[in-house]
Scaffold this motif. Sequence first.
Motif, short mmCIF file in Angstrom:
data_model
loop_
_atom_site.label_atom_id
_atom_site.label_comp_id
_atom_site.label_asym_id
_atom_site.label_seq_id
_atom_site.Cartn_x
_atom_site.Cartn_y
_atom_site.Cartn_z
N MET A 1 -18.71 1.17 -2.77
CA MET A 1 -17.38 1.74 -2.74
C MET A 1 -16.47 0.78 -1.97
O MET A 1 -16.80 0.35 -0.88
CB MET A 1 -17.44 3.10 -2.06
CG MET A 1 -16.20 3.89 -2.19
SD MET A 1 -16.24 5.57 -1.44
CE MET A 1 -17.90 6.11 -1.58
N LYS A 2 -15.34 0.42 -2.57
CA LYS A 2 -14.36 -0.46 -1.92
C LYS A 2 -13.04 0.28 -1.80
O LYS A 2 -12.56 0.86 -2.77
CB LYS A 2 -14.17 -1.74 -2.73
CG LYS A 2 -13.19 -2.69 -2.10
CD LYS A 2 -13.09 -3.99 -2.87
CE LYS A 2 -12.10 -4.92 -2.20
NZ LYS A 2 -11.96 -6.17 -2.93
N TRP A 3 -12.46 0.25 -0.62
CA TRP A 3 -11.20 0.91 -0.35
C TRP A 3 -10.12 -0.14 -0.11
O TRP A 3 -10.37 -1.15 0.52
CB TRP A 3 -11.31 1.81 0.87
CG TRP A 3 -12.22 2.97 0.65
CD1 TRP A 3 -13.58 2.98 0.79
CD2 TRP A 3 -11.85 4.27 0.24
NE1 TRP A 3 -14.06 4.22 0.50
CE2 TRP A 3 -13.02 5.04 0.15
CE3 TRP A 3 -10.63 4.88 -0.06
CZ2 TRP A 3 -13.03 6.37 -0.22
CZ3 TRP A 3 -10.65 6.22 -0.43
CH2 TRP A 3 -11.82 6.95 -0.51
N ILE A 4 -8.92 0.13 -0.60
CA ILE A 4 -7.76 -0.70 -0.33
C ILE A 4 -6.63 0.20 0.16
O ILE A 4 -6.67 1.41 -0.01
CB ILE A 4 -7.32 -1.52 -1.56
CG1 ILE A 4 -6.92 -0.60 -2.71
CG2 ILE A 4 -8.41 -2.48 -1.99
CD1 ILE A 4 -6.31 -1.33 -3.88
N LEU A 5 -5.64 -0.39 0.77
CA LEU A 5 -4.50 0.36 1.31
C LEU A 5 -3.23 -0.05 0.58
O LEU A 5 -2.86 -1.22 0.58
CB LEU A 5 -4.37 0.08 2.81
CG LEU A 5 -3.31 0.86 3.57
CD1 LEU A 5 -3.63 2.35 3.56
CD2 LEU A 5 -3.22 0.36 5.00
N ILE A 6 -2.59 0.91 -0.06
CA ILE A 6 -1.31 0.70 -0.74
C ILE A 6 -0.34 1.75 -0.22
O ILE A 6 -0.57 2.95 -0.38
CB ILE A 6 -1.44 0.82 -2.28
CG1 ILE A 6 -2.39 -0.22 -2.85
CG2 ILE A 6 -0.07 0.77 -2.95
CD1 ILE A 6 -1.88 -1.64 -2.84
N LYS A 7 0.73 1.30 0.42
CA LYS A 7 1.78 2.20 0.94
C LYS A 7 1.20 3.37 1.72
O LYS A 7 1.46 4.54 1.44
CB LYS A 7 2.64 2.74 -0.21
CG LYS A 7 3.56 1.74 -0.82
CD LYS A 7 4.90 1.82 -0.15
CE LYS A 7 5.88 0.99 -0.93
NZ LYS A 7 7.22 1.22 -0.54
N ASP A 8 0.37 3.08 2.70
CA ASP A 8 -0.23 4.09 3.58
C ASP A 8 -1.18 5.06 2.86
O ASP A 8 -1.45 6.14 3.37
CB ASP A 8 0.84 4.88 4.34
CG ASP A 8 1.68 3.99 5.25
OD1 ASP A 8 1.12 3.02 5.80
OD2 ASP A 8 2.88 4.25 5.41
N LEU A 9 -1.65 4.70 1.69
CA LEU A 9 -2.60 5.53 0.96
C LEU A 9 -3.88 4.73 0.74
O LEU A 9 -3.83 3.62 0.18
CB LEU A 9 -2.01 5.95 -0.40
CG LEU A 9 -2.93 6.79 -1.28
CD1 LEU A 9 -3.13 8.17 -0.69
CD2 LEU A 9 -2.34 6.91 -2.67
N HIS A 10 -4.99 5.24 1.20
CA HIS A 10 -6.28 4.60 0.97
C HIS A 10 -6.74 4.95 -0.44
O HIS A 10 -6.78 6.12 -0.81
CB HIS A 10 -7.31 5.05 2.00
CG HIS A 10 -7.07 4.48 3.34
ND1 HIS A 10 -6.30 5.12 4.29
CD2 HIS A 10 -7.46 3.31 3.89
CE1 HIS A 10 -6.25 4.38 5.37
NE2 HIS A 10 -6.93 3.27 5.16
N ILE A 11 -7.08 3.91 -1.21
CA ILE A 11 -7.46 4.09 -2.60
C ILE A 11 -8.89 3.60 -2.78
O ILE A 11 -9.22 2.47 -2.41
CB ILE A 11 -6.52 3.30 -3.53
CG1 ILE A 11 -5.10 3.87 -3.43
CG2 ILE A 11 -7.03 3.32 -4.97
CD1 ILE A 11 -4.06 3.05 -4.16
N ASN A 12 -9.73 4.46 -3.35
CA ASN A 12 -11.10 4.10 -3.68
C ASN A 12 -11.05 3.35 -5.01
O ASN A 12 -10.78 3.95 -6.06
CB ASN A 12 -11.97 5.35 -3.78
CG ASN A 12 -13.40 5.06 -4.16
OD1 ASN A 12 -13.74 3.95 -4.56
ND2 ASN A 12 -14.24 6.07 -4.03
N THR A 13 -11.30 2.06 -4.99
CA THR A 13 -11.15 1.25 -6.20
C THR A 13 -12.20 1.58 -7.27
O THR A 13 -12.01 1.20 -8.42
CB THR A 13 -11.20 -0.25 -5.88
OG1 THR A 13 -12.45 -0.58 -5.28
CG2 THR A 13 -10.06 -0.64 -4.97
#
Length: 67
Positions: A1-13
């Motif tokens: 599982m890889k997470w990224i941060l876009i505009k203060d929202l953590h997204i599970n890729t």
Amino acid sequence: MKWILIKDLHINTDHVQTFYWARGRLVIGFTGEGRPWTWEDPDKKLYTKMCHLLGVRPAEEDPNGEE
């Protein structure tokens, strides 16, 4: 599982099905979601960040990084 941060929202890729830039917005489609999520992105900063974090080349760039 890889997470990224876009505009203060953590997204599970793992759940990103598609993403693209159109008309000044970053659009992300998630598996199981009926409608994509969108963020204002007039200068493509979020889109470019998403590409680099996921290890893909932006659609506009050639293999040498030129537009």
